[in-house]
Design a protein around this motif. Structure first.
Motif, PDB file in Angstrom:
ATOM      1  N   GLN A 126      23.297  45.476  -9.574  1.00 37.45           N
ATOM      2  CA  GLN A 126      24.165  46.545  -9.097  1.00 37.45           C
ATOM      3  C   GLN A 126      23.345  47.750  -8.654  1.00 37.45           C
ATOM      4  O   GLN A 126      22.562  48.294  -9.426  1.00 37.45           O
ATOM      5  CB  GLN A 126      25.134  46.972 -10.198  1.00 37.45           C
ATOM      6  N   PRO A 127      23.513  48.208  -7.416  1.00 38.66           N
ATOM      7  CA  PRO A 127      22.751  49.368  -6.936  1.00 38.66           C
ATOM      8  C   PRO A 127      23.051  50.621  -7.752  1.00 38.66           C
ATOM      9  O   PRO A 127      24.165  50.806  -8.269  1.00 38.66           O
ATOM     10  CB  PRO A 127      23.225  49.520  -5.493  1.00 38.66           C
ATOM     11  N   ASP A 128      22.069  51.495  -7.844  1.00 37.69           N
ATOM     12  CA  ASP A 128      22.225  52.713  -8.637  1.00 37.69           C
ATOM     13  C   ASP A 128      23.365  53.588  -8.148  1.00 37.69           C
ATOM     14  O   ASP A 128      24.026  54.257  -8.947  1.00 37.69           O
ATOM     15  CB  ASP A 128      20.920  53.519  -8.617  1.00 37.69           C
ATOM     16  N   ILE A 129      23.621  53.593  -6.826  1.00 35.29           N
ATOM     17  CA  ILE A 129      24.680  54.430  -6.295  1.00 35.29           C
ATOM     18  C   ILE A 129      26.048  54.015  -6.844  1.00 35.29           C
ATOM     19  O   ILE A 129      26.934  54.844  -7.029  1.00 35.29           O
ATOM     20  CB  ILE A 129      24.690  54.393  -4.742  1.00 35.29           C
ATOM     21  N   ILE A 130      26.213  52.721  -7.131  1.00 36.97           N
ATOM     22  CA  ILE A 130      27.463  52.239  -7.715  1.00 36.97           C
ATOM     23  C   ILE A 130      27.499  52.551  -9.210  1.00 36.97           C
ATOM     24  O   ILE A 130      28.515  53.018  -9.740  1.00 36.97           O
ATOM     25  CB  ILE A 130      27.627  50.720  -7.489  1.00 36.97           C
ATOM     26  N   THR A 131      26.387  52.322  -9.895  1.00 28.51           N
ATOM     27  CA  THR A 131      26.319  52.585 -11.332  1.00 28.51           C
ATOM     28  C   THR A 131      26.628  54.041 -11.653  1.00 28.51           C
ATOM     29  O   THR A 131      27.344  54.349 -12.619  1.00 28.51           O
ATOM     30  CB  THR A 131      24.916  52.239 -11.869  1.00 28.51           C
ATOM     31  N   HIS A 132      26.118  54.958 -10.829  1.00 29.40           N
ATOM     32  CA  HIS A 132      26.268  56.392 -11.101  1.00 29.40           C
ATOM     33  C   HIS A 132      27.261  57.061 -10.162  1.00 29.40           C
ATOM     34  O   HIS A 132      27.246  58.287 -10.013  1.00 29.40           O
ATOM     35  CB  HIS A 132      24.903  57.085 -10.967  1.00 29.40           C
ATOM     36  N   LEU A 133      28.127  56.272  -9.541  1.00 32.46           N
ATOM     37  CA  LEU A 133      28.991  56.782  -8.482  1.00 32.46           C
ATOM     38  C   LEU A 133      29.818  57.992  -8.907  1.00 32.46           C
ATOM     39  O   LEU A 133      29.919  58.989  -8.175  1.00 32.46           O
ATOM     40  CB  LEU A 133      29.922  55.669  -7.990  1.00 32.46           C
ATOM     41  N   LEU A 134      30.416  57.957 -10.078  1.00 33.61           N
ATOM     42  CA  LEU A 134      31.319  59.027 -10.494  1.00 33.61           C
ATOM     43  C   LEU A 134      30.601  60.350 -10.720  1.00 33.61           C
ATOM     44  O   LEU A 134      31.250  61.414 -10.791  1.00 33.61           O
ATOM     45  CB  LEU A 134      32.064  58.614 -11.766  1.00 33.61           C
ATOM     46  N   ASP A 135      29.269  60.308 -10.818  1.00 34.33           N
ATOM     47  CA  ASP A 135      28.497  61.537 -11.042  1.00 34.33           C
ATOM     48  C   ASP A 135      27.826  62.041  -9.768  1.00 34.33           C
ATOM     49  O   ASP A 135      27.075  63.032  -9.823  1.00 34.33           O
ATOM     50  CB  ASP A 135      27.410  61.286 -12.100  1.00 34.33           C
ATOM     51  N   THR A 136      28.083  61.405  -8.642  1.00 35.87           N
ATOM     52  CA  THR A 136      27.397  61.778  -7.408  1.00 35.87           C
ATOM     53  C   THR A 136      28.193  62.804  -6.592  1.00 35.87           C
ATOM     54  O   THR A 136      29.411  62.949  -6.765  1.00 35.87           O
ATOM     55  CB  THR A 136      27.163  60.547  -6.520  1.00 35.87           C
ATOM     56  N   GLU A 137      27.487  63.499  -5.706  1.00 37.32           N
ATOM     57  CA  GLU A 137      28.142  64.416  -4.779  1.00 37.32           C
ATOM     58  C   GLU A 137      29.043  63.641  -3.819  1.00 37.32           C
ATOM     59  O   GLU A 137      30.064  64.160  -3.369  1.00 37.32           O
ATOM     60  CB  GLU A 137      27.102  65.206  -3.986  1.00 37.32           C
ATOM     61  N   MET A 138      28.655  62.406  -3.527  1.00 36.47           N
ATOM     62  CA  MET A 138      29.461  61.573  -2.643  1.00 36.47           C
ATOM     63  C   MET A 138      30.879  61.427  -3.195  1.00 36.47           C
ATOM     64  O   MET A 138      31.864  61.621  -2.478  1.00 36.47           O
ATOM     65  CB  MET A 138      28.827  60.195  -2.474  1.00 36.47           C
ATOM     66  N   TYR A 139      30.971  61.095  -4.480  1.00 36.55           N
ATOM     67  CA  TYR A 139      32.289  60.921  -5.093  1.00 36.55           C
ATOM     68  C   TYR A 139      33.072  62.229  -5.069  1.00 36.55           C
ATOM     69  O   TYR A 139      34.284  62.237  -4.814  1.00 36.55           O
ATOM     70  CB  TYR A 139      32.134  60.427  -6.530  1.00 36.55           C
ATOM     71  N   ALA A 140      32.385  63.334  -5.322  1.00 32.35           N
ATOM     72  CA  ALA A 140      33.052  64.636  -5.334  1.00 32.35           C
ATOM     73  C   ALA A 140      33.655  64.974  -3.973  1.00 32.35           C
ATOM     74  O   ALA A 140      34.648  65.715  -3.890  1.00 32.35           O
ATOM     75  CB  ALA A 140      32.066  65.718  -5.760  1.00 32.35           C
ATOM     76  N   GLU A 141      33.079  64.417  -2.907  1.00 33.05           N
ATOM     77  CA  GLU A 141      33.561  64.710  -1.563  1.00 33.05           C
ATOM     78  C   GLU A 141      34.703  63.798  -1.116  1.00 33.05           C
ATOM     79  O   GLU A 141      35.328  64.046  -0.090  1.00 33.05           O
ATOM     80  CB  GLU A 141      32.400  64.584  -0.564  1.00 33.05           C
ATOM     81  N   PHE A 142      34.984  62.743  -1.888  1.00 36.42           N
ATOM     82  CA  PHE A 142      36.101  61.863  -1.551  1.00 36.42           C
ATOM     83  C   PHE A 142      37.422  62.620  -1.663  1.00 36.42           C
ATOM     84  O   PHE A 142      37.581  63.469  -2.547  1.00 36.42           O
ATOM     85  CB  PHE A 142      36.154  60.653  -2.488  1.00 36.42           C
ATOM     86  N   ASP A 143      38.374  62.262  -0.798  1.00 39.83           N
ATOM     87  CA  ASP A 143      39.706  62.833  -0.957  1.00 39.83           C
ATOM     88  C   ASP A 143      40.402  62.156  -2.135  1.00 39.83           C
ATOM     89  O   ASP A 143      39.907  61.168  -2.697  1.00 39.83           O
ATOM     90  CB  ASP A 143      40.525  62.699   0.334  1.00 39.83           C
ATOM     91  N   LEU A 144      41.545  62.675  -2.519  1.00 37.81           N
ATOM     92  CA  LEU A 144      42.237  62.204  -3.718  1.00 37.81           C
ATOM     93  C   LEU A 144      42.599  60.724  -3.620  1.00 37.81           C
ATOM     94  O   LEU A 144      42.407  59.963  -4.579  1.00 37.81           O
ATOM     95  CB  LEU A 144      43.510  63.026  -3.963  1.00 37.81           C
ATOM     96  N   ALA A 145      43.094  60.304  -2.469  1.00 39.15           N
ATOM     97  CA  ALA A 145      43.493  58.906  -2.302  1.00 39.15           C
ATOM     98  C   ALA A 145      42.290  57.977  -2.452  1.00 39.15           C
ATOM     99  O   ALA A 145      42.393  56.910  -3.082  1.00 39.15           O
ATOM    100  CB  ALA A 145      44.155  58.703  -0.936  1.00 39.15           C
ATOM    101  N   THR A 146      41.131  58.372  -1.907  1.00 37.97           N
ATOM    102  CA  THR A 146      39.924  57.542  -2.011  1.00 37.97           C
ATOM    103  C   THR A 146      39.435  57.488  -3.450  1.00 37.97           C
ATOM    104  O   THR A 146      39.011  56.433  -3.936  1.00 37.97           O
ATOM    105  CB  THR A 146      38.809  58.090  -1.098  1.00 37.97           C
TER     106      THR A 146
END
Length: 448
Positions: A126-146
């Motif tokens: 499993q890539p690190d981006i998936i393992t740590h997804l909820l702590d990334t800036e990427m996740y923070a930028e998702f809209d509510l539905a995503t």
């Protein structure tokens, strides 16, 4: 660099990417022979009549755009199979370019998130981006539905859920890199995203094969080279090139020219060319100084230019002529010296010229960080007819800059490399741009 392993990967990757694109097209009811009719179910759902596959939401809009694009290409070429094949090829190489670029960036820790997207530093699948997804800036930028969809997918361990989540994250990563590398991670058509089906859990997939190539081949701190990008592209074109030449005297189509003419120049030839053009120009400038006590060979040896050929012994009158020429070259600043590769391919010559320019700037007392930016802004120029090669040359030069300047990707700096459009699309504005770029009457540029 294990070129045999790289060649095997690149050839197989093209086949796998094309097959995955065609498989998704078939599910969408699109083949090289026909486009299936659809049945509308509700406001945002369609069913493909031939295979009963259903699509909802944005997939419905993206399929419509895909059909529109395919029909447009058929009108342009007059042949549905050619239109279909060029679309498949375009989507496949778009994702190939991005997979290779992200692999290079993650190994060298150049990604903005500082999280690996294709692999894990711990060695798990499993890539690190998936393992740590909820702590990334990427996740923070998702809209509510995503975010809600991400939560659902993370709690679902099925293969379909794992792949859907990864494809969502990978596409988001590519789109975010548009800010740092806009000419590689350009804004893409929605249908291109619809046709991305790469999986990290597929042991026979493109990602698994890519990870079989040792990291040292990518890691610039461990002897790796950005030139690996060019070798991969050369090998990626192996099958298309063979097909073109297997057809004998048939006229080569415009879309086939890049594959038919692409040839990655071996390293020793590149070094010979650059050292005896750019290197010689610089040495001539040094030798024009009456206080210079070193010979040509001694200066070249100090830079480690193994392929530099000192000037042969000449009659006295020729020596005087050489001295006059050197004096004419003696008065210039490094920022005024320009090297252009009019058929740059994936940028091998430009990349080595970058290294030589870096040596010259450092010899003049410039810091590597400042020099890297000056080189990209002032010294290197390149052209090519192939959009794919242009993207990789652009990327290779940006990675050379990033090697010396950590902030270079955030400065919106753009190398002077260009894709030459179809001649029917070249207008007066483009011609004026070329004149401004290479023919400054107020301050003549010294171009090699």
């Amino acid at each position: 660099m294990d070129k045999k392993l790289i060649k095997t990967f690149a050839i197989e990757a093209r086949v796998k990417l094309r097959e995955s694109v065609m498989s998704k097209l078939a599910k969408l009811g699109i083949t090289d022979e026909q486009i299936s009719e659809i049945t509308e179910i509700g406001n945002d759902t369609i069913e493909i009549k031939d295979n009963h596959e259903r699509f909802t939401g944005n997939d419905v809009k993206n399929r419509a755009k895909l059909v529109e694009e395919l029909n447009k290409r058929e009108q342009q070429t007059g042949n549905r199979q050619i239109a279909y094949d060029t679309l498949v090829e375009e989507v496949a190489y778009t994702w190939f370019n991005r997979l290779i670029a992200i692999r290079f960036m993650e190994v060298n820790d150049y990604l903005p998130e500082r999280e690996r997207v294709l692999s894990s530093e711990s060695g798990i699948k499993q890539p690190d981006i998936i393992t740590h997804l909820l702590d990334t800036e990427m996740y923070a930028e998702f809209d509510l539905a995503t975010k809600e969809r991400v939560t659902e997918l993370l709690s679902d361990s099925s293969a379909d859920a794992v792949d859907e989540l990864y494809q969502l994250v990978f596409i988001k990563q590519c789109n975010s890199l548009n800010q740092q590398l806009p000419d590689l991670f350009e804004k893409i058509n929605d249908y291109t995203e619809l046709l991305f089906t790469v999986s990290y859990i597929d042991d026979n997939g493109v990602i698994a094969s890519l990870l079989n190539i040792p990291e040292d081949a990518f890691n610039v701190d461990e002897g790796g080279q950005v030139e690996i990008i060019g070798w991969m592209y050369q090998y990626y074109n192996t099958e298309p090139k063979d097909k073109v030449f297997a057809r004998g005297s048939r006229k080569i189509r415009a879309d086939e020219i890049p594959a038919a003419t692409q040839l990655f120049t071996p390293d020793w030839i590149v070094r010979y060319m650059v050292e005896n053009s750019l290197g010689r120009y610089y040495i001539d400038q040094k030798l024009a100084n009456p206080n210079e006590t070193r010979t040509e060979k001694e200066i070249a040896d100090e830079f480690g230019w193994q392929y530099y050929l000192p000037t042969a012994e000449q009659p006295e009158d020729v020596q005087l002529q050489i001295q006059d020429e050197r004096k004419a070259k003696s008065d210039f600043a490094l920022q005024e010296l320009k090297l252009i590769d009019p058929s740059m391919g994936s940028g091998h010559i430009l990349v080595y010229a970058f290294d030589v320019f870096m040596q010259l700037y450092e010899a003049e007392g410039q810091s590597p960080r400042t020099a890297s930016e000056l080189i990209l802004e002032n010294n290197l120029f390149g052209l090519d007819i192939d959009q794919r090669a242009f993207q990789l040359a652009y990327f290779a030069l940006m990675m050379k800059g990033r090697q010396y300047s950590r902030r270079i990707l955030s400065k919106q700096l753009r190398p002077n490399v260009y894709v030459v459009p179809n001649n029917s699309d070249i207008g007066e504005a483009e011609l004026q741009l070329v004149q401004m770029q290479f023919n400054d009457q107020k301050k003549p540029n010294k171009t090699y």
